[in-house]
Scaffold this active site. Structure first.
Site, PDB file in Angstrom:
ATOM      1  N   HIS A  87      30.926  34.907  32.958  1.00  0.00           N
ATOM      2  CA  HIS A  87      32.073  34.976  33.864  1.00  0.00           C
ATOM      3  C   HIS A  87      33.210  35.736  33.167  1.00  0.00           C
ATOM      4  CE1 HIS A  87      35.531  33.719  36.255  1.00  0.00           C
ATOM      5  NE2 HIS A  87      34.657  33.541  37.234  1.00  0.00           N
ATOM      6  N   GLU A 136      32.418  40.876  40.184  1.00  0.00           N
ATOM      7  CA  GLU A 136      33.784  40.367  40.315  1.00  0.00           C
ATOM      8  C   GLU A 136      34.763  41.275  39.579  1.00  0.00           C
ATOM      9  OE1 GLU A 136      33.711  35.673  41.019  1.00  0.00           O
ATOM     10  OE2 GLU A 136      34.187  36.250  38.981  1.00  0.00           O
TER      11      GLU A 136
HETATM   12  O1  G3P Z   1      34.046  32.525  39.779  1.00  0.00           O
HETATM   13  C1  G3P Z   1      34.748  32.886  40.910  1.00  0.00           C
HETATM   14  C2  G3P Z   1      36.012  33.534  40.602  1.00  0.00           C
HETATM   15  O2  G3P Z   1      36.188  34.152  39.408  1.00  0.00           O
HETATM   16  C3  G3P Z   1      36.743  34.130  41.722  1.00  0.00           C
HETATM   17  O3  G3P Z   1      37.905  33.403  41.716  1.00  0.00           O
HETATM   18  O4  G3P Z   1      39.847  32.389  42.676  1.00  0.00           O
HETATM   19  O5  G3P Z   1      39.341  34.788  43.134  1.00  0.00           O
HETATM   20  O6  G3P Z   1      37.949  33.006  44.165  1.00  0.00           O
HETATM   21  P1  G3P Z   1      38.803  33.400  43.010  1.00  0.00           P
END
Ligand code: G3P
Length: 221
Positions: free
Chosen positions: A92, A140
């Site tokens: 992550h 991400e």
């Molecule tokens: O692991 C999920 C994350 O990093 C995304 O976070 O708060 O943008 O949904 P968020």
């Protein structure tokens, strides 16, 4: 097929201990009433309590590539498995792992029967990680994590780019989409772009009514 909704509780206060269990129970209710698929990524100390009381799959947020022995402070894959975890998140953005170690971690996790969601912060990293054969790659962009603009709105091209890059390496790896995901439209757009599901945190952990958010997330797919 229904998309996968992966909720990472991180170390939010609302996602710790009894509160984490309550969120997982709400997700289970939504899952039963809608037929949607949820996975919860929880802290190691919460795995046993939640997985013994809730049927939705519980994942660890991290494991280390170690076995029984002298490894003080590390997270043993066997321990999370015997506590009831069905899988683990790895690499992550808030817990990056050197790729040599990541490769070993993925292999050990799979060997122990744990599913792996490996995170990538770019198309390039997704391509590299695809060679390590995780079950899922979650793309991400770090700058959108925790914010109000979703990756599906701000960077749809990173989603399609990741899907193409991963497909070229291994057709069995499914792509998840994360960062800023909060609504049914974010989920719908991600699925339309070819993702197998989404990975989110603050949309649920900071919500006034997490159950309503989870119901909304799955309402258009
Ligand atoms: O692991 C999920 C994350 O990093 C995304 O976070 O708060 O943008 O949904 P968020």
């Amino acid at each position: 097929m229904k998309p996968l909704i992966v909720i990472n509780l991180k170390t939010y206060e609302t996602g710790t201990g009894k509160k984490a269990l309550n969120l997982a129970k709400l997700a289970e209710e939504v899952s039963i009433s809608t037929g949607s698929k949820f996975i919860f990524c929880v802290q190691p100390t919460d795995i046993r309590a939640i997985s013994s009381q809730v049927k939705i799959p519980i994942y660890a947020q991290h494991i280390d590539p170690i076995t029984y022995g002298s490894n003080t402070g590390y997270i043993l894959p066997e321990s999370v498995k015997s506590a009831g975890a069905k899988g683990t998140l790895l690499n992550h953005a808030e817990r990056k792992i050197d790729h040599k170690i990541l490769k070993t971690s993925i292999s050990i996790a799979k060997d122990k029967g744990l599913k792996v969601i490996a995170c990538a912060d770019s198309v390039k990293e997704a391509n590299q990680i695809a060679h390590f054969s995780p079950d899922y790659i979650a793309i991400e962009p770090p700058e959108l994590i925790g914010g109000d603009i979703s990756v599906s709105t701000a960077k749809p091209q990173i989603i399609t780019g990741t899907i193409d890059a991963v497909k070229k390496v291994d057709l069995n790896i499914k792509v998840l989409v994360g960062a800023g995901i909060k609504t049914s439209l974010d989920v719908k757009k991600s699925v339309e772009l070819g993702a197998a599901g989404v990975l989110l945190a603050s949309g649920v952990t900071r919500a006034k009514s997490p159950k309503k958010v989870m119901q909304d997330l799955v309402s258009l797919v």
